[in-house]
Every structure is written in structure tokens, then in C-alpha cells.
Design an enzyme around this catalytic site. Structure first.
Site, PDB file in Angstrom:
ATOM      1  N   HIS A   1      35.617  -2.332 -36.243  1.00  0.00           N
ATOM      2  CA  HIS A   1      36.609  -3.477 -36.554  1.00  0.00           C
ATOM      3  C   HIS A   1      37.399  -3.530 -35.190  1.00  0.00           C
ATOM      4  O   HIS A   1      37.789  -2.731 -34.342  1.00  0.00           O
ATOM      5  CB  HIS A   1      37.478  -2.992 -37.546  1.00  0.00           C
TER       6      HIS A   1
ATOM      7  N   GLU B   1      40.516  -4.181 -35.035  1.00  0.00           N
ATOM      8  CA  GLU B   1      42.011  -3.759 -34.873  1.00  0.00           C
ATOM      9  C   GLU B   1      41.676  -1.912 -34.566  1.00  0.00           C
ATOM     10  O   GLU B   1      42.459  -1.800 -33.778  1.00  0.00           O
ATOM     11  CB  GLU B   1      42.320  -3.584 -36.249  1.00  0.00           C
TER      12      GLU B   1
ATOM     13  N   CYS C   1      41.932  -3.956 -42.429  1.00  0.00           N
ATOM     14  CA  CYS C   1      41.358  -3.267 -43.889  1.00  0.00           C
ATOM     15  C   CYS C   1      41.922  -1.914 -44.253  1.00  0.00           C
ATOM     16  O   CYS C   1      42.884  -1.466 -43.189  1.00  0.00           O
ATOM     17  CB  CYS C   1      40.040  -3.191 -43.677  1.00  0.00           C
TER      18      CYS C   1
ATOM     19  N   CYS D   1      41.725   0.549 -41.178  1.00  0.00           N
ATOM     20  CA  CYS D   1      42.416   0.053 -40.023  1.00  0.00           C
ATOM     21  C   CYS D   1      43.700   0.542 -40.176  1.00  0.00           C
ATOM     22  O   CYS D   1      44.257   1.011 -39.205  1.00  0.00           O
ATOM     23  CB  CYS D   1      41.938  -1.127 -39.440  1.00  0.00           C
TER      24      CYS D   1
END
Length: 157
Positions: A90, A92, A123, A126
Site C-alpha cells: 500500500h 501509505e 486501511c 496501515c
């Protein structure tokens, strides 16, 4: 036709004078959107940048591990529920990894993230990493601050 560099620079400067200057938040969200264009998973284009004292520390987008196949080349690898692509990191998390790789201190930084699906917040996987890295604020594409209260609400129910 030969273009004259000083003429081009003057044209650009004139055009810029006619355009209002962006505030910092819009400027950084626009950069996060540009970073999202590098994403390699077609399921979502997400970009994240870390900023401290109005200086960009690191950037990240959702994509495969270095030197590994990308979703756009080999397809997505979905989890059992078919909801998440397991081939990508991801954005992030990727921005935090990039900062760590280059020894950049993230404590006190702000993360700006742009998500093509406009999910509004990082999410659940993260969020703990963001909090642990000392990120003070996360600003989403709607210019809302979503941390630390979102993470606190998620873990305390």
C-alpha cells in the site's frame, strides 16, 4: 521554429501570475495525486507523501516489491475474500518504507494521501504503522484530517 528559453520562461511566468497560488494542503494533495499515477495495481491508484515543515520527505504509491512483477504485467493476486490485492504494498506503507530505507525521521510528519477510490482513510493494516512511525496527521484527498482519532476509534471500538 527555434524556441527561445527566456521567451518560454516569460510565457510560463505570465500564465502563473494569472493562476492563484495553491495553499500548502492543496499543493501536497496534488502531489500525492501525481504520485498515485505511478501505481501498478489497476484496482486502485493511491499515492502518499510525507511532509514536515512544508518539505517533502518521501513518496510512495501502491505497487509491487522492487524487482517483482506488477499487477499491470501479471495480474492481481487477490486474498481469499477477493477484496485485497496481495501483490502490492500500500502507498501509505510504501512511503514509510522509503523513508526508513533512506534514514529519514518521520516523527512529527504529516502524511497526505490521494486514493482513486476515495476511501477516506488508510486501511486497518496501515494505520498502526502510520501511528508507530510518529505521523501526527493524515490528510486525505477531501482535505480531512483522519489521524490519530480514526486509529484510536478502530482499536477501542
Amino acid at each position: 521554429m527555434v524556441l527561445q528559453p527566456e521567451h518560454d520562461a516569460n510565457d510560463i511566468a505570465q500564465a502563473m501570475r494569472l493562476t492563484p497560488r495553491s495553499d500548502w494542503v492543496h499543493y501536497f494533495i496534488d502531489i500525492a495525486k501525481a504520485v498515485a499515477a505511478r501505481a501498478t495495481c489497476p484496482r486502485a491508484f493511491v499515492g502518499a507523501i510525507l511532509v514536515k515543515d512544508n518539505r517533502i520527505l518521501a513518496t510512495g504509491y501502491n505497487g509491487s516489491l522492487p524487482n517483482q512483477p506488477h499487477c499491470i504485467e501479471k495480474g492481481c493476486i487477490l486474498n481469499e475474500e477477493g477484496r485485497f490485492c496481495q501483490r502490492v504494498i500500500h502507498a501509505e506503507a510504501n512511503v514509510l518504507y522509503q523513508a526508513a530505507k533512506f534514514g529519514i525521521i518521520t516523527a512529527g510528519a504529516t502524511m497526505y494521501f490521494w486514493d482513486s477510490r476515495n476511501r477516506g482513510q488508510p486501511c486497518g493494516q496501515c494505520l498502526p504503522a502510520i501511528t508507530s512511525a510518529g505521523i501526527e496527521k493524515v490528510i486525505n484527498r477531501d482535505f480531512d484530517s483522519v489521524l490519530p482519532q480514526v486509529y484510536h476509534d478502530n482499536v477501542t471500538g
